[in-house]
Motif scaffolding. Structure first.
Motif, PDB file in Angstrom:
ATOM      1  N   TYR A 210       0.884  -1.239   0.134  1.00 10.77           N
ATOM      2  CA  TYR A 210      -0.073  -0.073   0.123  1.00 10.77           C
ATOM      3  C   TYR A 210       0.878   1.444  -0.139  1.00 10.77           C
ATOM      4  CZ  TYR A 210      -2.745   3.857   1.932  1.00 10.77           C
ATOM      5  OH  TYR A 210      -3.410   5.172   2.159  1.00 10.77           O
ATOM      6  N   ASP A 211       1.897   1.500   0.893  1.00 11.53           N
ATOM      7  CA  ASP A 211       2.714   2.430   1.034  1.00 11.53           C
ATOM      8  C   ASP A 211       3.278   2.599  -0.301  1.00 11.53           C
ATOM      9  OD1 ASP A 211       1.916   2.668   3.565  1.00 11.53           O
ATOM     10  OD2 ASP A 211       3.728   1.979   4.306  1.00 11.53           O
ATOM     11  N   SER A 212       3.571   1.477  -1.046  1.00 11.69           N
ATOM     12  CA  SER A 212       4.815   1.680  -2.149  1.00 11.69           C
ATOM     13  C   SER A 212       3.756   2.393  -3.283  1.00 11.69           C
ATOM     14  CB  SER A 212       5.071   0.521  -2.623  1.00 11.69           C
ATOM     15  OG  SER A 212       5.991   0.011  -1.856  1.00 11.69           O
ATOM     16  N   TYR A 213       2.353   1.697  -3.359  1.00 12.60           N
ATOM     17  CA  TYR A 213       1.600   2.137  -4.352  1.00 12.60           C
ATOM     18  C   TYR A 213       1.232   3.684  -4.232  1.00 12.60           C
ATOM     19  CZ  TYR A 213      -1.753   0.411  -8.181  1.00 12.60           C
ATOM     20  OH  TYR A 213      -2.205   0.269  -9.368  1.00 12.60           O
ATOM     21  N   VAL A 214       1.019   4.120  -3.174  1.00  9.60           N
ATOM     22  CA  VAL A 214       0.932   5.622  -2.834  1.00  9.60           C
ATOM     23  C   VAL A 214       1.896   6.435  -3.262  1.00  9.60           C
ATOM     24  CG1 VAL A 214       0.556   7.388  -0.983  1.00  9.60           C
ATOM     25  CG2 VAL A 214      -0.820   5.079  -0.909  1.00  9.60           C
ATOM     26  N   GLU A 215       3.136   5.935  -3.040  1.00 11.18           N
ATOM     27  CA  GLU A 215       4.378   6.502  -3.408  1.00 11.18           C
ATOM     28  C   GLU A 215       4.451   6.638  -5.012  1.00 11.18           C
ATOM     29  OE1 GLU A 215       9.141   5.714  -3.607  1.00 11.18           O
ATOM     30  OE2 GLU A 215       7.869   4.434  -2.285  1.00 11.18           O
ATOM     31  N   LEU A 216       4.186   5.619  -5.943  1.00  7.61           N
ATOM     32  CA  LEU A 216       4.228   5.542  -7.079  1.00  7.61           C
ATOM     33  C   LEU A 216       2.985   6.598  -7.807  1.00  7.61           C
ATOM     34  CD1 LEU A 216       5.253   4.593  -9.808  1.00  7.61           C
ATOM     35  CD2 LEU A 216       3.516   2.602  -9.860  1.00  7.61           C
ATOM     36  N   VAL A 217       2.091   6.532  -7.242  1.00  6.39           N
ATOM     37  CA  VAL A 217       1.049   7.579  -7.942  1.00  6.39           C
ATOM     38  C   VAL A 217       1.412   8.839  -7.560  1.00  6.39           C
ATOM     39  CG1 VAL A 217      -1.507   8.057  -7.081  1.00  6.39           C
ATOM     40  CG2 VAL A 217      -1.056   5.823  -7.245  1.00  6.39           C
ATOM     41  N   ASN A 218       1.814   9.071  -6.388  1.00  7.23           N
ATOM     42  CA  ASN A 218       2.416  10.598  -6.157  1.00  7.23           C
ATOM     43  C   ASN A 218       3.670  10.641  -7.207  1.00  7.23           C
ATOM     44  OD1 ASN A 218       0.817  11.712  -4.019  1.00  7.23           O
ATOM     45  ND2 ASN A 218       2.041  10.401  -2.508  1.00  7.23           N
ATOM     46  N   SER A 219       4.226   9.939  -7.445  1.00  9.06           N
ATOM     47  CA  SER A 219       5.432  10.131  -8.358  1.00  9.06           C
ATOM     48  C   SER A 219       4.976  10.518  -9.780  1.00  9.06           C
ATOM     49  CB  SER A 219       6.412   9.039  -8.398  1.00  9.06           C
ATOM     50  OG  SER A 219       7.117   8.653  -7.094  1.00  9.06           O
TER      51      SER A 219
END
Length: 405
Positions: free
Chosen positions: A282-291
Motif C-alpha cells: 500500500y505504501d509503495s502504491y501511494v508513493e508511485l501514484v504521487n510520483s
C-alpha cells in the motif's frame, strides 16, 4: 510473471520460436522478413539516429537503444525505398513489427551491425507521389535494438510524421507487456487498449517479474517500479548487463507528457517467492501514484485491480484477486484529489482466458482491453479511434511457447 536462469539460457540459444495455433505450428509465423542489404552502391541517402525526422516511441536511451515493452519509431519518407541500420547493442534475431501507414503489421528478425530494407518498389501501401508513414515496434520485452541510421533512396528524404495530441502511458509487469501472448507486446492488453483509442501516442513501461515495491523480487536483483520508472532502461538482465548499478535517468521533460496513465502492478509482489506485506505494498502504491502525479500533474491516473488466480471448486472455478483491500485503500486515499480512478477487473476474465503459462491468452488480453476502453469512454470521456489502422494481428487462443524472437 518471471523467468528462470534455465529459461533465459534456452531463450538466448533459439534463433526463432514456433507460434502454435491450438497446438498446431503456424506455417509462416513471421510474414514480412526484410532482406539484409549493403548501402555501398551509392543509391541511398542516409540519416543518423539523431535525425529530427525520426520520432522515438516508448523508452530509448541516449545511445538509441530501446527498452521496456513495444518501443519503436515513426517517421515519414518520400520515394520507394527505406532501410534501417542497427548497431552493436541490438539483440541477435530480435523480432520487429513494422508497417506502412495503417496496413497490416509485418514481422522481421534483425540482428546487430546490419542493415535491412523494409520498403521497396513492390511494398504494399507505398504512395510514390506523397509522403509515406513508416512505423516500427520491438515486439519482445526482453530484447532490444540500437538504431544506428535510417536510409532512403538517394533522391528521396525523411519527413517528420505528425504527433497525436493525446498520450497514454501504461505502467505494468508481464501482463501489460504481453508475456506468452502470440506477438507479446503487440498482443498485449496494453497495446490493444492504447491503439484502440485511436489517435493517441502510447508508451508501455512494463516488464515481466517486476514488483511495484522496490524489492529484489525473485532474487533477480531487479528494482521495483517505484524506483525503475524514473529510468530509461527496464529491470531486466539485458539492462543490468548494460548499466549495472548506474542506469540512465529518463528525461521526462523531453517527451510529451501523459494525459492518461494506467497502472497494473502487484501480482509479482503477491507471489509466494516475494510475499510483500499488504502494508508495504500500500505504501509503495501511494508513493508511485504521487510520483506519477508530480511528473504528469494534468494526467488522469487509473489503478487496476488484480485478477489473481483461478482455482477449481467442484464443477466450477473461483477467482481469487490479490491485494483487494490495499488497492481500494489507495483509491480512497486519493478520492478527494479527483485524478485517481479505480478500474475493477474482477469478472472480466474466466479461467480459460488464462493460458498454460498463467498469463492471459490473446483473447484474454482483448477482453481486458475492450472493457478498459469502454470504461475510459464512459468514465473519462475518451473516444474510440476506429480510423483505419489495424490493431490486433493474427489473434489466436494462446501460444504456449516460452521463447520468442
Amino acid at each position: 510473471m518471471r523467468f528462470s536462469p534455465v529459461f533465459l539460457l534456452s531463450w538466448a540459444l533459439q534463433a526463432s520460436a514456433t507460434i502454435l495455433q491450438n497446438g498446431q505450428a503456424r506455417e509462416d509465423p513471421y510474414p514480412g522478413q526484410a532482406p539484409s542489404i549493403s548501402l555501398e552502391d551509392g543509391s541511398w541517402r542516409s540519416y543518423g539516429p539523431d535525425a529530427s525526422e525520426i520520432s522515438y516511441k516508448g523508452r530509448w536511451d541516449s545511445k538509441y537503444v530501446s527498452w521496456w515493452s513495444l518501443p519503436g519509431i515513426k517517421l515519414g519518407f518520400t520515394g520507394e525505398q527505406l532501410a534501417l541500420s542497427f548497431g552493436p547493442q541490438t539483440s541477435e534475431g530480435v523480432l520487429l513489427a513494422y508497417r506502412i501507414g495503417g496496413l497490416d503489421w509485418e514481422f522481421s528478425n534483425v540482428t546487430a551491425n546490419a542493415t535491412y530494407q523494409f520498403a521497396g518498389s513492390s511494398t504494399p501501401g507505398l504512395n510514390l507521389s506523397n509522403n509515406n508513414t513508416f512505423e516500427m515496434r520491438v515486439t519482445n520485452w526482453g530484447y532490444g535494438v540500437q538504431l544506428s541510421g535510417v536510409s532512403v533512396a538517394s533522391d528521396a528524404k525523411l519527413v517528420a510524421a505528425p504527433a497525436y495530441n493525446k498520450t497514454v502511458e501504461i505502467i505494468g509487469d508481464s501482463f501489460a507487456s504481453g508475456q506468452y501472448a502470440t506477438y507479446e507486446g503487440l498482443s498485449s492488453w496494453a497495446y490493444n487498449f492504447a491503439a484502440g483509442l485511436g489517435d493517441v501516442e502510447y508508451s508501455i513501461t512494463a516488464y515481466p517479474g517486476i514488483c511495484l515495491t522496490d524489492e529484489e523480487c525473485y532474487a533477480d536483483k531487479a528494482r521495483g517500479m517505484t524506483y525503475q520508472w524514473f529510468y530509461a532502461s527496464d529491470a531486466g538482465v539485458r539492462a543490468n548487463a548494460t548499466y549495472g548499478d548506474h542506469p540512465e535517468k529518463w528525461n521526462f521533460s523531453s517527451h510529451q507528457p501523459a494525459d492518461l496513465v494506467v497502472i497494473d502492478l502487484g501480482t509479482n509482489d503477491r507471489r509466494p517467492q516475494n510475499n510483500i506485506p499488504g502494508s508495504t505494498f500500500y505504501d509503495s502504491y501511494v508513493e508511485l501514484v504521487n510520483s506519477v502525479h508530480k511528473t504528469y500533474p494534468n494526467a488522469q491516473i487509473v489503478i487496476m485491480s488484480l485478477w489473481g488466480n483461478f482455482t477449481r471448486s467442484g464443477d466450477t472455478y473461483i477467482q481469487s484477486p490479490f491485494y483487494v483491500s490495499e488497492i481500494q485503500r489507495v483509491s480512497q486515499h486519493f478520492q478527494d484529489d479527483g485524478f485517481v480512478h479505480y478500474f475493477g477487473t474482477k469478472g472480466i476474465l474466466q479461467h480459460n482466458d488464462i493460458d498454460p503459462q498463467e498469463h492471459p491468452t490473446d483473447v484474454g488480453h482483448l477482453k481486458i482491453a475492450s472493457h478498459l476502453m469502454q470504461w475510459t469512454k464512459l468514465k473519462l470521456g475518451w473516444e474510440f479511434g476506429a480510423t483505419g489502422p489495424e490493431v490486433q494481428h493474427d489473434t489466436l487462443y494462446w501460444n504456449n511457447q516460452d521463447s520468442y524472437r
